[in-house]
Write an enzyme that holds these catalytic residues in place. Structure first.
Site, mmCIF file in Angstrom:
data_model
loop_
_atom_site.group_PDB
_atom_site.id
_atom_site.type_symbol
_atom_site.label_atom_id
_atom_site.label_comp_id
_atom_site.label_asym_id
_atom_site.label_seq_id
_atom_site.Cartn_x
_atom_site.Cartn_y
_atom_site.Cartn_z
ATOM 1 N N ASP A 180 0.870 -1.190 0.042
ATOM 2 C CA ASP A 180 0.086 0.096 0.008
ATOM 3 C C ASP A 180 0.635 1.273 0.040
ATOM 4 O O ASP A 180 0.480 2.325 0.512
ATOM 5 C CB ASP A 180 -0.978 0.027 1.036
ATOM 6 C CG ASP A 180 -1.660 -1.260 1.396
ATOM 7 O OD1 ASP A 180 -2.645 -1.561 0.254
ATOM 8 O OD2 ASP A 180 -1.981 -1.784 2.164
ATOM 9 N N HIS A 188 -4.317 -1.724 -6.324
ATOM 10 C CA HIS A 188 -3.354 -0.379 -6.753
ATOM 11 C C HIS A 188 -4.490 0.554 -7.164
ATOM 12 O O HIS A 188 -5.372 0.337 -8.107
ATOM 13 C CB HIS A 188 -2.518 -0.826 -7.924
ATOM 14 C CG HIS A 188 -1.354 -1.519 -7.687
ATOM 15 N ND1 HIS A 188 -0.277 -1.904 -8.620
ATOM 16 C CD2 HIS A 188 -0.804 -2.136 -6.400
ATOM 17 C CE1 HIS A 188 0.484 -2.592 -7.701
ATOM 18 N NE2 HIS A 188 0.212 -2.718 -6.401
#
Length: 423
Positions: free
Chosen positions: A13, A41
């Site tokens: 992340d 993503h």
């Protein structure tokens, strides 16, 4: 050599999707090399906001060929849904290809993932329950079904019959669950084969030709270095290597082909799921950062754990990836903090250490040693030149560079492409 690996330097992340989207405009190929749809993503560009779980982030550039490599495990339903959503929003997906060597995530993998997590009780690993771990287990136990098998009906049925004999024993006798129907899963696989046939390729040959022609290739990583099954917080990690070296295996190239490794770091730390996190903030500061940054998982929606930047872990990540440069994301989130801390070492059993312990139990006992720096308490979101950043922000970046042993080539101060400052 034309290959650049883009990898996460923390627990995932970090903003790799944005970084790939930024760099893909100058690339010929973007190749995803590990993980599955447990990774998410987020990409924000002139077409809107997109959350990708399996299709490479270079898909928004029509001239870029996007490959899902052999190191990825693929849930065809997720791929088809993601592909169709992109098409509905005007994105050209004709250049998206899947390696015929990539393994499939099948319904029994998802079922077993959930059952295994439930059985662990309060010792659960915090998996996404998307079947990724069980799919990789089958890959290495030689019980996997590969994407290319979908195009070979007789062989496919033979493989499914063999695998289901084992899986149904586990489902019925260990978990008291209903067995999986061979006919039903076979029919599902045949439908997937028809849907995916235009996308399936022998991709190692494509990549070999691209390298021989000096094409620019981006290896797009998923998750982060600290989740690696060998070097991360085992067993609280992922099932395939998110390291740059894992990229070579995950797309089918030798390490000599990789010319650069770019690590992506947030200006602070985040983590989803279980496992040790020495700098975790369980106070109002952590809540403030989480709310300001909207730190909730792209894949799971779970609130992310928040912590100060861990330079011990960051230095280790640079080492095991062989990072040649780095990018810092989300610097703008720190705009609201009067003071900022960086972890420079750990205290373990009364001793100061500057290495990342292999044992998760030991790491959980580590107390962070902090260096405090002043915040800048002004917005950086509109800054476009590095020299125009507040002096305190530049000092923070410089200190992290020195501690991790890697220079930042760019700093991101927002989610859009334009909110990027190159040094």
């Amino acid at each position: 050599m034309p290959v650049t690996a883009i990898v996460g330097g923390q627990w995932g992340d970090e903003g790799k999707g944005k970084v790939v989207d930024m760099l893909a405009q100058e690339a010929d190929y973007v190749v995803r090399f590990s993980g599955g749809d447990n990774a998410g993503h987020t990409v924000i560009n002139p077409m809107g906001e997109f959350k990708l779980h399996i299709i490479p982030s270079g898909v928004f550039y029509p001239g870029v060929k996007c490959i899902i490599g052999n190191g990825v495990v693929i849930n065809p339903d997720v791929f088809i849904r993601e592909r169709n959503e992109l098409i509905s929003r005007g994105v050209n997906v004709s250049n998206v290809f899947i390696s015929d060597r990539a393994h499939l995530v099948l319904p029994y993998h998802i079922l077993l993932d959930g059952l295994e997590e439930e059985a662990r009780g309060n010792k659960s690993l915090g998996t996404t329950r998307r079947g990724i771990g069980p799919a990789f287990v089958d890959k290495y136990a030689r019980m996997g079904i590969r994407v290319g098998d979908l195009l070979l009906p007789e062989y496919l049925r033979e493989r499914l019959e063999y695998v289901l004999e084992c899986k149904n024993q586990i489902l019925t006798k260990v978990y008291d669950a209903a067995p999986i129907s061979l006919d039903e899963i076979y029919e599902t696989c045949l439908k997937w084969g028809k849907e995916l046939a235009p996308n399936i390729r022998e991709t190692t040959h494509i990549i070999e030709e691209a390298i021989s022609q000096d094409k620019k290739i981006i290896m797009e990583g998923a998750q982060g270095a600290l989740l690696d099954p060998d070097f991360g917080t085992y067993p609280y990690g992922t099932s395939s290597s998110p390291l740059a070296a894992g990229g070579c295996l995950g797309i089918g190239i030798g390490p000599a082909s990789v010319s650069a490794t770019l690590g992506v770091f947030k200006a602070y730390s985040t983590r989803v799921g279980g496992g040790p996190m020495p700098t975790e903030l369980l106070d109002k500061t952590g809540d403030t950062i989480r709310n300001e940054a909207h730190e909730y998982g792209t894949t799971t929606g779970r609130p992310r754990r928040i912590g100060w930047f861990d330079a011990v872990a960051g230095r280790f990540s640079c080492q095991i990836n062989g990072m040649t440069t780095a990018i810092m994301t989300r610097l703008d989130i720190m705009d609201i903090l009067p003071k900022i801390s960086i972890c420079t070492a750990y205290e373990l059993n009364g001793k100061i250490i500057k290495y990342f312990p292999a044992n998760s139990g030991e790491l959980a006992k580590c107390k962070p040693i902090y260096e405090e720096m002043p915040g800048w308490l002004c917005s950086t979101k509109e800054v476009r030149n590095y020299d125009d950043l507040p002096e305190a922000a530049k000092a923070y970046i410089c200190r992290i560079e020195k501690l991790i042993g890697c220079q930042m080539s760019a700093v991101c101060i927002g989610p859009s492409r334009e909110q990027t400052i190159y040094k």
